[in-house]
Scaffold this motif. Structure first.
Motif, PDB file in Angstrom:
ATOM      1  N   LYS A 141     160.131  48.940  73.236  1.00 38.10           N
ATOM      2  CA  LYS A 141     160.074  47.681  73.981  1.00 38.10           C
ATOM      3  C   LYS A 141     158.873  47.726  74.931  1.00 38.10           C
ATOM      4  O   LYS A 141     158.642  48.743  75.595  1.00 38.10           O
ATOM      5  N   LYS A 142     158.153  46.633  74.996  1.00 38.04           N
ATOM      6  CA  LYS A 142     157.039  46.553  75.938  1.00 38.04           C
ATOM      7  C   LYS A 142     157.554  46.742  77.354  1.00 38.04           C
ATOM      8  O   LYS A 142     158.678  46.309  77.632  1.00 38.04           O
ATOM      9  N   PRO A 143     156.853  47.349  78.257  1.00 36.53           N
ATOM     10  CA  PRO A 143     155.442  47.734  78.186  1.00 36.53           C
ATOM     11  C   PRO A 143     155.144  49.058  77.487  1.00 36.53           C
ATOM     12  O   PRO A 143     154.017  49.544  77.570  1.00 36.53           O
ATOM     13  N   MET A 144     156.130  49.627  76.789  1.00 35.31           N
ATOM     14  CA  MET A 144     155.790  50.840  76.045  1.00 35.31           C
ATOM     15  C   MET A 144     154.831  50.463  74.920  1.00 35.31           C
ATOM     16  O   MET A 144     154.970  49.416  74.300  1.00 35.31           O
ATOM     17  N   LYS A 145     153.891  51.364  74.683  1.00 37.75           N
ATOM     18  CA  LYS A 145     152.822  51.052  73.720  1.00 37.75           C
ATOM     19  C   LYS A 145     153.323  51.116  72.267  1.00 37.75           C
ATOM     20  O   LYS A 145     154.373  51.706  71.995  1.00 37.75           O
ATOM     21  N   VAL A 146     152.508  50.533  71.398  1.00 36.72           N
ATOM     22  CA  VAL A 146     152.768  50.612  69.956  1.00 36.72           C
ATOM     23  C   VAL A 146     152.180  51.928  69.448  1.00 36.72           C
ATOM     24  O   VAL A 146     151.145  52.389  69.948  1.00 36.72           O
ATOM     25  N   PHE A 147     152.842  52.546  68.492  1.00 35.42           N
ATOM     26  CA  PHE A 147     152.353  53.805  67.918  1.00 35.42           C
ATOM     27  C   PHE A 147     150.984  53.594  67.271  1.00 35.42           C
ATOM     28  O   PHE A 147     150.766  52.590  66.573  1.00 35.42           O
ATOM     29  N   ASP A 148     150.072  54.538  67.478  1.00 39.85           N
ATOM     30  CA  ASP A 148     148.724  54.451  66.919  1.00 39.85           C
ATOM     31  C   ASP A 148     148.774  54.775  65.422  1.00 39.85           C
ATOM     32  O   ASP A 148     149.017  55.922  65.038  1.00 39.85           O
ATOM     33  N   PRO A 149     148.517  53.770  64.541  1.00 40.96           N
ATOM     34  CA  PRO A 149     148.650  54.017  63.091  1.00 40.96           C
ATOM     35  C   PRO A 149     147.730  55.119  62.571  1.00 40.96           C
ATOM     36  O   PRO A 149     148.023  55.748  61.555  1.00 40.96           O
ATOM     37  N   GLU A 150     146.645  55.368  63.283  1.00 36.55           N
ATOM     38  CA  GLU A 150     145.731  56.447  62.833  1.00 36.55           C
ATOM     39  C   GLU A 150     146.403  57.821  62.905  1.00 36.55           C
ATOM     40  O   GLU A 150     145.954  58.780  62.289  1.00 36.55           O
ATOM     41  N   LYS A 151     147.477  57.890  63.675  1.00 38.57           N
ATOM     42  CA  LYS A 151     148.168  59.180  63.842  1.00 38.57           C
ATOM     43  C   LYS A 151     149.289  59.385  62.815  1.00 38.57           C
ATOM     44  O   LYS A 151     149.964  60.412  62.823  1.00 38.57           O
ATOM     45  N   LEU A 152     149.489  58.384  61.971  1.00 39.40           N
ATOM     46  CA  LEU A 152     150.594  58.455  61.011  1.00 39.40           C
ATOM     47  C   LEU A 152     150.559  59.709  60.125  1.00 39.40           C
ATOM     48  O   LEU A 152     151.595  60.350  59.911  1.00 39.40           O
ATOM     49  N   PRO A 153     149.348  60.113  59.617  1.00 36.11           N
ATOM     50  CA  PRO A 153     149.322  61.335  58.784  1.00 36.11           C
ATOM     51  C   PRO A 153     149.878  62.554  59.532  1.00 36.11           C
ATOM     52  O   PRO A 153     150.490  63.432  58.920  1.00 36.11           O
ATOM     53  N   GLU A 154     149.692  62.598  60.834  1.00 36.82           N
ATOM     54  CA  GLU A 154     150.217  63.740  61.605  1.00 36.82           C
ATOM     55  C   GLU A 154     151.745  63.727  61.613  1.00 36.82           C
ATOM     56  O   GLU A 154     152.395  64.770  61.579  1.00 36.82           O
ATOM     57  N   VAL A 155     152.298  62.527  61.651  1.00 39.78           N
ATOM     58  CA  VAL A 155     153.767  62.399  61.625  1.00 39.78           C
ATOM     59  C   VAL A 155     154.291  62.780  60.240  1.00 39.78           C
ATOM     60  O   VAL A 155     155.284  63.508  60.115  1.00 39.78           O
ATOM     61  N   GLU A 156     153.596  62.307  59.219  1.00 37.66           N
ATOM     62  CA  GLU A 156     154.020  62.633  57.838  1.00 37.66           C
ATOM     63  C   GLU A 156     153.997  64.144  57.615  1.00 37.66           C
ATOM     64  O   GLU A 156     154.896  64.715  56.993  1.00 37.66           O
ATOM     65  N   LYS A 157     152.978  64.778  58.160  1.00 37.15           N
ATOM     66  CA  LYS A 157     152.864  66.238  58.021  1.00 37.15           C
ATOM     67  C   LYS A 157     154.022  66.940  58.750  1.00 37.15           C
ATOM     68  O   LYS A 157     154.599  67.904  58.247  1.00 37.15           O
TER      69      LYS A 157
END
Ligand code: NGF
Length: 292
Positions: free
Chosen positions: A269-285
């Motif tokens: 929920k705002k004001p919490m930020k949205v997850f940075d999609p560029e970091k998705l590979p790190e999550v998948e790993k």
């Protein structure tokens, strides 16, 4: 007294882009917690549920929906603490009527209140229902510290069955355990589960159990059986995950892990930020390497 010991997920709540609760996603998060993580219960509307960003209607919606989905399949603790004491009382009554196994309330924060005022806050909530109360102690976020003597005054009320202790003060934890052998303690820092288990806590409540509950339960069981080295090995692995999650953004990354597993965990929920999609590979790993 009900047996409320065990490992609880501090339930993550999926929100849509407008900040409304995504009930379909929430159902999936709950089922994942119960069927895959195998936790003993859920702690509802805590910090991980972004509770302090919600309005009263949303808090009630979540309490109701979670109870409807879970039924009697797991233990449910309702965090009702609020700076608006009238709201806390209203939520305490509401969750009790729904059948929640215990209430919990964060120490009131922001305004520097005296201990007498804090005690009055708890007594007001406690007296509103016949349900039990678990103190929610999290000084790193609230700035409110409670001494052993003050805990003792609060615990004198037999409806106060214990504390959710999110602090790294292992000396106070040891003194607490020694002084109140019949009260329950749930550890709040997932990254220190082994140390807490050895210190004699009765369970734990945490955010990362939404994704790593199975391993965390094992850590707790092993430590309780005295197999500390084995427990510590698993804690190392759990902490690799926690370290990465904290680096990428706590609740956003936990939700991203769930999404990688096909669960619609929504947004924060705002004001919490949205997850940075560029970091998705790190999550998948992370999901792959640690078998989340
Ligand atoms: O999220 C926080 C903020 N703490 C949680 C937990 O103690 C409280 C902890 O699991 C909670 O989840 C709730 O009330 O809903 C951490 O997220 C975890 O140990 C990673 O640091 O401190």
């Amino acid at each position: 007294m009900k047996d409320l010991k065990g490992i609880y997920s501090a339930l993550l709540i999926p929100f849509d882009e407008k900040g409304e609760v995504k009930e379909d996603g929430l159902r999936q998060v709950i089922e994942h917690n119960l069927n895959v993580c195998g936790v003993d219960g859920l702690y509802v509307n805590g910090s991980s549920g972004e509770n302090f960003l919600l309005n009263t209607a949303q808090k009630k919606q979540i309490f109701k929906f979670v109870k409807e989905v879970v039924g009697d399949r797991a233990k449910l603790i309702a965090q009702v603490g609020s700076l608006d004491l009238n709201e806390a009382v209203e939520l305490a009554k509401y969750a009790t009527e729904l059948g929640y196994d215990s209430l919990s309330a964060v120490t009131p924060f922001y305004y520097p209140l005296s201990f007498k005022e804090i005690k009055d806050y708890y007594e007001t909530i406690i007296n509103a229902t016949d349900n039990s109360m678990i103190l929610y102690y999290i000084p790193t976020l609230t700035g409110v510290k409670i001494s052993l003597e003050q805990f003792s005054e609060l615990l004198d009320n037999e409806k106060v069955i214990g504390v959710k202790y999110t602090a790294a003060d292992f000396y106070q934890l040891e003194r607490f355990r020694r002084r109140f052998p019949d009260k329950l303690i749930w550890s709040g820092f997932d990254e220190m589960l082994v140390q807490a288990a050895i210190s004699g806590v009765d369970g734990a409540i945490g955010s990362t159990y939404n994704v790593n509950g199975k391993t965390s339960k094992k850590i707790f069981e092993l430590a309780k059986e005295g197999k500390v080295e084995e427990a510590y090995e698993l804690q190392h692995k759990a902490n690799d995950v926690i370290e990465k999650v904290l680096e990428l953004g706590l609740y956003q990354t936990l939700k991203e892990i769930l999404k990688v597993k096909g669960i619609d965990a929504g947004y924060c929920k705002k004001p919490m930020k949205v997850f940075d999609p560029e970091k998705l590979p790190e999550v998948e790993k992370l999901v792959k390497d640690y078998n989340l």
